[in-house]
Design a protein around this motif. Structure first.
Motif, PDB file in Angstrom:
ATOM      1  N   TRP A 112       0.856  -1.179   0.000  1.00 25.86           N
ATOM      2  CA  TRP A 112       0.000   0.000   0.000  1.00 25.86           C
ATOM      3  C   TRP A 112       0.898   1.237   0.000  1.00 25.86           C
ATOM      4  O   TRP A 112       2.119   1.135   0.021  1.00 25.86           O
ATOM      5  N   ASN A 113       0.278   2.394  -0.014  1.00 28.37           N
ATOM      6  CA  ASN A 113       1.007   3.659   0.044  1.00 28.37           C
ATOM      7  C   ASN A 113       1.732   3.791   1.389  1.00 28.37           C
ATOM      8  O   ASN A 113       1.304   3.237   2.387  1.00 28.37           O
ATOM      9  N   PHE A 114       2.796   4.541   1.388  1.00 25.19           N
ATOM     10  CA  PHE A 114       3.611   4.855   2.559  1.00 25.19           C
ATOM     11  C   PHE A 114       4.399   3.649   3.082  1.00 25.19           C
ATOM     12  O   PHE A 114       4.714   3.564   4.253  1.00 25.19           O
ATOM     13  N   HIS A 115       4.760   2.759   2.162  1.00 23.97           N
ATOM     14  CA  HIS A 115       5.732   1.708   2.476  1.00 23.97           C
ATOM     15  C   HIS A 115       7.099   2.383   2.480  1.00 23.97           C
ATOM     16  O   HIS A 115       7.373   3.253   1.661  1.00 23.97           O
ATOM     17  N   LYS A 116       7.952   1.975   3.401  1.00 23.83           N
ATOM     18  CA  LYS A 116       9.253   2.624   3.562  1.00 23.83           C
ATOM     19  C   LYS A 116      10.382   1.619   3.356  1.00 23.83           C
ATOM     20  O   LYS A 116      10.350   0.532   3.919  1.00 23.83           O
ATOM     21  N   TYR A 117      11.384   2.008   2.574  1.00 23.32           N
ATOM     22  CA  TYR A 117      12.609   1.223   2.417  1.00 23.32           C
ATOM     23  C   TYR A 117      13.758   2.024   2.999  1.00 23.32           C
ATOM     24  O   TYR A 117      13.945   3.194   2.642  1.00 23.32           O
ATOM     25  N   LEU A 118      14.540   1.389   3.867  1.00 21.54           N
ATOM     26  CA  LEU A 118      15.727   2.027   4.410  1.00 21.54           C
ATOM     27  C   LEU A 118      16.949   1.456   3.712  1.00 21.54           C
ATOM     28  O   LEU A 118      17.171   0.241   3.713  1.00 21.54           O
ATOM     29  N   ILE A 119      17.726   2.340   3.110  1.00 18.14           N
ATOM     30  CA  ILE A 119      18.938   1.981   2.385  1.00 18.14           C
ATOM     31  C   ILE A 119      20.130   2.374   3.254  1.00 18.14           C
ATOM     32  O   ILE A 119      20.186   3.493   3.779  1.00 18.14           O
ATOM     33  N   GLY A 120      21.078   1.451   3.382  1.00 20.36           N
ATOM     34  CA  GLY A 120      22.267   1.713   4.182  1.00 20.36           C
ATOM     35  C   GLY A 120      23.255   2.619   3.481  1.00 20.36           C
ATOM     36  O   GLY A 120      23.141   2.911   2.291  1.00 20.36           O
ATOM     37  N   ARG A 121      24.268   3.034   4.220  1.00 22.42           N
ATOM     38  CA  ARG A 121      25.266   3.979   3.720  1.00 22.42           C
ATOM     39  C   ARG A 121      26.028   3.448   2.516  1.00 22.42           C
ATOM     40  O   ARG A 121      26.520   4.208   1.701  1.00 22.42           O
ATOM     41  N   SER A 122      26.114   2.122   2.387  1.00 26.08           N
ATOM     42  CA  SER A 122      26.823   1.514   1.254  1.00 26.08           C
ATOM     43  C   SER A 122      25.883   1.099   0.126  1.00 26.08           C
ATOM     44  O   SER A 122      26.312   0.475  -0.832  1.00 26.08           O
ATOM     45  N   GLY A 123      24.599   1.409   0.268  1.00 27.11           N
ATOM     46  CA  GLY A 123      23.637   1.089  -0.778  1.00 27.11           C
ATOM     47  C   GLY A 123      22.894  -0.208  -0.584  1.00 27.11           C
ATOM     48  O   GLY A 123      22.077  -0.586  -1.428  1.00 27.11           O
ATOM     49  N   GLU A 124      23.122  -0.897   0.530  1.00 27.04           N
ATOM     50  CA  GLU A 124      22.411  -2.144   0.780  1.00 27.04           C
ATOM     51  C   GLU A 124      21.001  -1.856   1.303  1.00 27.04           C
ATOM     52  O   GLU A 124      20.776  -0.828   1.932  1.00 27.04           O
ATOM     53  N   LEU A 125      20.087  -2.748   1.006  1.00 24.45           N
ATOM     54  CA  LEU A 125      18.712  -2.612   1.473  1.00 24.45           C
ATOM     55  C   LEU A 125      18.651  -3.163   2.890  1.00 24.45           C
ATOM     56  O   LEU A 125      18.785  -4.364   3.110  1.00 24.45           O
ATOM     57  N   LEU A 126      18.490  -2.274   3.864  1.00 27.93           N
ATOM     58  CA  LEU A 126      18.492  -2.684   5.267  1.00 27.93           C
ATOM     59  C   LEU A 126      17.145  -3.230   5.712  1.00 27.93           C
ATOM     60  O   LEU A 126      17.090  -4.059   6.609  1.00 27.93           O
ATOM     61  N   GLY A 127      16.061  -2.747   5.117  1.00 29.36           N
ATOM     62  CA  GLY A 127      14.756  -3.238   5.529  1.00 29.36           C
ATOM     63  C   GLY A 127      13.622  -2.491   4.867  1.00 29.36           C
ATOM     64  O   GLY A 127      13.796  -1.385   4.350  1.00 29.36           O
ATOM     65  N   GLY A 128      12.482  -3.142   4.899  1.00 29.53           N
ATOM     66  CA  GLY A 128      11.247  -2.551   4.420  1.00 29.53           C
ATOM     67  C   GLY A 128      10.294  -2.423   5.593  1.00 29.53           C
ATOM     68  O   GLY A 128      10.266  -3.279   6.478  1.00 29.53           O
ATOM     69  N   TYR A 129       9.528  -1.358   5.617  1.00 31.48           N
ATOM     70  CA  TYR A 129       8.611  -1.077   6.719  1.00 31.48           C
ATOM     71  C   TYR A 129       7.243  -0.789   6.125  1.00 31.48           C
ATOM     72  O   TYR A 129       7.118   0.042   5.229  1.00 31.48           O
ATOM     73  N   SER A 130       6.240  -1.449   6.626  1.00 27.53           N
ATOM     74  CA  SER A 130       4.896  -1.359   6.049  1.00 27.53           C
ATOM     75  C   SER A 130       4.296   0.028   6.223  1.00 27.53           C
ATOM     76  O   SER A 130       4.795   0.858   6.981  1.00 27.53           O
ATOM     77  N   SER A 131       3.190   0.221   5.561  1.00 30.78           N
ATOM     78  CA  SER A 131       2.429   1.463   5.666  1.00 30.78           C
ATOM     79  C   SER A 131       2.032   1.745   7.105  1.00 30.78           C
ATOM     80  O   SER A 131       1.937   2.904   7.511  1.00 30.78           O
ATOM     81  N   MET A 132       1.814   0.689   7.860  1.00 29.34           N
ATOM     82  CA  MET A 132       1.390   0.829   9.253  1.00 29.34           C
ATOM     83  C   MET A 132       2.526   1.309  10.162  1.00 29.34           C
ATOM     84  O   MET A 132       2.279   1.788  11.259  1.00 29.34           O
ATOM     85  N   ALA A 133       3.760   1.166   9.723  1.00 29.19           N
ATOM     86  CA  ALA A 133       4.909   1.552  10.551  1.00 29.19           C
ATOM     87  C   ALA A 133       4.987   3.068  10.659  1.00 29.19           C
ATOM     88  O   ALA A 133       5.102   3.773   9.654  1.00 29.19           O
TER      89      ALA A 133
END
Length: 190
Positions: free
Chosen positions: A151-172
């Motif tokens: 859904w809308n407002f899903h969040k992806y956090l990218i690390g300093r080296s470009g790695e995908l650290l995690g995804g966080y749902s719309s509810m987060a």
């Protein structure tokens, strides 16, 4: 004779597995990082993620008519708290979920600014799911298929080296402890 046979079998197994294991390792090394991608900037130009090497990046697919639109303001609070320490925050407007982004271009960023005080960066409206998704979103889905935007407002956090650290749902909640802790850890790592 038994010891010699084991050694020969071990060498044969190693010789056969070596190219397979090397191929897997090479495939991992060749996989692009998030820093390989760029997003079109609302109003023209590009946001090359490589420009933010060494900094964590939070990428959020947004929609101005979504029930989660209040997160524009919470994301602004997060941005105000951490931008001075290096966090990059990129809103990626999308109409993929419920047709909740009727605006286009710079009008999306302007609406978020007027309604919620959002001052962080906005990309051009982008497809974030399915086969026509932006290459970053296809890459992220391949990296973490269990954390794709639903859904809308899903969040992806990218690390300093470009790695995908995690995804966080719309509810987060953008200011929730899980996301804030992950951002803080990445900022401290620098």
């Amino acid at each position: 004779m038994t010891v010699l046979r084991r050694e020969v079998l071990g060498m044969l197994a190693g010789a056969c597995a070596g190219p397979v294991l090397a191929g897997r390792a090479a495939a991992r090394e060749e996989a692009p990082s998030a820093l390989s991608f760029s997003f079109a900037r609302a109003g023209g130009g590009m946001y090359p993620l490589s420009a933010y090497r060494g900094k964590p990046i939070l990428i959020v697919n947004t929609a101005t008519n979504c029930g989660f639109a209040g997160q524009f303001a919470t994301l602004e609070q997060l941005w105000q708290r951490y931008s001075g320490r290096g966090l990059m925050l990129l809103a990626v407007p999308s109409n993929d979920f419920g047709g909740q982004e009727p605006l286009n271009g710079a009008a999306i960023a302007e609406a978020a600014r007027q309604s919620h005080g959002a001052t962080y960066a906005f990309a051009e409206k982008t497809v974030v799911k399915g086969p026509d998704a932006h290459p970053f979103y296809r890459w992220a889905a391949a990296q973490r298929p269990w954390e794709v935007p639903k859904w809308n407002f899903h969040k992806y956090l990218i690390g300093r080296s470009g790695e995908l650290l995690g995804g966080y749902s719309s509810m987060a909640d953008p200011l929730g402890p899980q996301l804030v802790r992950a951002i803080g850890q990445e900022l401290q790592a620098g």
